[in-house]
Design an enzyme around this catalytic site. Structure first.
Site, PDB file in Angstrom:
ATOM      1  N   CYS A 131       0.855  -1.188   0.000  1.00 24.92           N
ATOM      2  CA  CYS A 131       0.000   0.000   0.000  1.00 24.92           C
ATOM      3  C   CYS A 131       0.889   1.236   0.000  1.00 24.92           C
ATOM      4  CB  CYS A 131      -0.882  -0.009   1.241  1.00 24.92           C
ATOM      5  SG  CYS A 131      -1.950   1.434   1.387  1.00 24.92           S
ATOM      6  N   HIS A 173      -8.961  -3.624  -2.341  1.00 23.78           N
ATOM      7  CA  HIS A 173      -8.008  -2.809  -1.582  1.00 23.78           C
ATOM      8  C   HIS A 173      -8.446  -1.335  -1.573  1.00 23.78           C
ATOM      9  CE1 HIS A 173      -3.664  -1.887  -0.394  1.00 23.78           C
ATOM     10  NE2 HIS A 173      -4.160  -0.689  -0.669  1.00 23.78           N
ATOM     11  N   GLU A 174      -8.783  -0.805  -2.750  1.00 21.61           N
ATOM     12  CA  GLU A 174      -9.129   0.622  -2.836  1.00 21.61           C
ATOM     13  C   GLU A 174     -10.485   0.906  -2.195  1.00 21.61           C
ATOM     14  OE1 GLU A 174      -6.772   2.514  -3.463  1.00 21.61           O
ATOM     15  OE2 GLU A 174      -5.479   0.957  -4.289  1.00 21.61           O
ATOM     16  N   HIS A 177     -10.159   1.127   1.489  1.00 20.33           N
ATOM     17  CA  HIS A 177      -9.651   2.425   1.946  1.00 20.33           C
ATOM     18  C   HIS A 177     -10.797   3.387   2.236  1.00 20.33           C
ATOM     19  CE1 HIS A 177      -5.302   2.679   1.799  1.00 20.33           C
ATOM     20  NE2 HIS A 177      -5.227   2.121   0.609  1.00 20.33           N
TER      21      HIS A 177
HETATM   22 ZN    ZN Z   1      -3.546   1.225  -0.213  1.00 21.63          ZN
END
Ligand code: ZN
Length: 220
Positions: A131, A173-174, A177
């Site tokens: 990341c 993953h995004e 976030h």
């Molecule tokens: Zn990330």
């Protein structure tokens, strides 16, 4: 977070000013420990006008490319708004491409994304990921191999598609976030590797099989 639209605009204009003063047209990436990475981002509902949103997306694209990374969420540049950009040039190694299901992913923008296990697909796959907000480390994260992604694009058009392989990993993953979650929350912590150790021992292994054995973590 539920910031007033004026506050969202204020942060966006500060970012655009920062980018305008940068020779690369980019902005800094927030590192783990900053509370913005742990906040739930506000849904985008018109807080920014089209020109500002497009300029911000362009800054996010340049910042992601320079890093370099394959995705960047707005909280990573300090803006708690549910917008993310993705782009993956893929891998030069055909075996890694095959095993990790990592094709070239063209640039795209996700606004207010959500994902869920696609119907009948709850298979988990384990690979190393990192990341841009947790510099210097990677860890193995079990992720859904296939997800149904719903979102808007930067023009407001509806996205509703099934995504698989590495692009599905990037989407998860995004999107995580934007909910205040980092990959380390889901990672197999015994797999945690400093970048130089990953390069020395594990990066060439398409699937982290010997890493799991020697570092002592499970695989799905
Ligand atoms: Zn990330």
């Amino acid at each position: 977070m539920s910031l007033p639209a004026s506050a969202v605009r204020g942060i966006a204009h500060e970012l655009l000013a920062e980018a305008a003063h940068s020779p690369t047209g980019t902005v800094g990436i927030v590192q783990v420990g900053h509370p913005v990475l742990r906040a739930v981002a506000d849904p985008y509902d018109g807080q920014l006008d089209d020109v500002t949103l497009a300029a911000l997306v362009a800054v996010m694209q340049r910042t992601m490319r320079l890093a370099p990374g394959v995705g960047l969420a707005a909280p990573q540049i300090g803006l708690p708004l549910a917008v993310a950009v993705l782009e993956d040039p893929g891998t030069a190694d055909p075996e890694i491409e095959r095993v990790r299901e990592r094709p070239v992913l063209g640039f795209r923008v996700l606004v207010n994304p959500r994902y869920e296990a696609a119907g009948g697909h709850d298979e988990l796959v384990d690979f190393y990921e990192g990341c841009l907000s947790v510099v210097g480390y990677q860890a193995v994260v079990p992720r859904l191999r296939t997800v149904r992604l719903t979102a808007l694009d930067e023009t407001g058009a509806q996205i509703d598609e099934v995504v698989t392989g590495w692009p599905a990993r990037i989407v998860q993953h995004e999107t995580d976030h934007l909910g205040g979650a980092l990959y380390i929350d889901r990672a197999r912590l015994r797999s945690l590797a400093a970048s130089d150790q990953l390069g020395a021992h594990w990066a060439s292994e398409p699937r982290p099989v010997s890493a799991s054995r020697e570092l002592g973590f499970d695989l799905a």
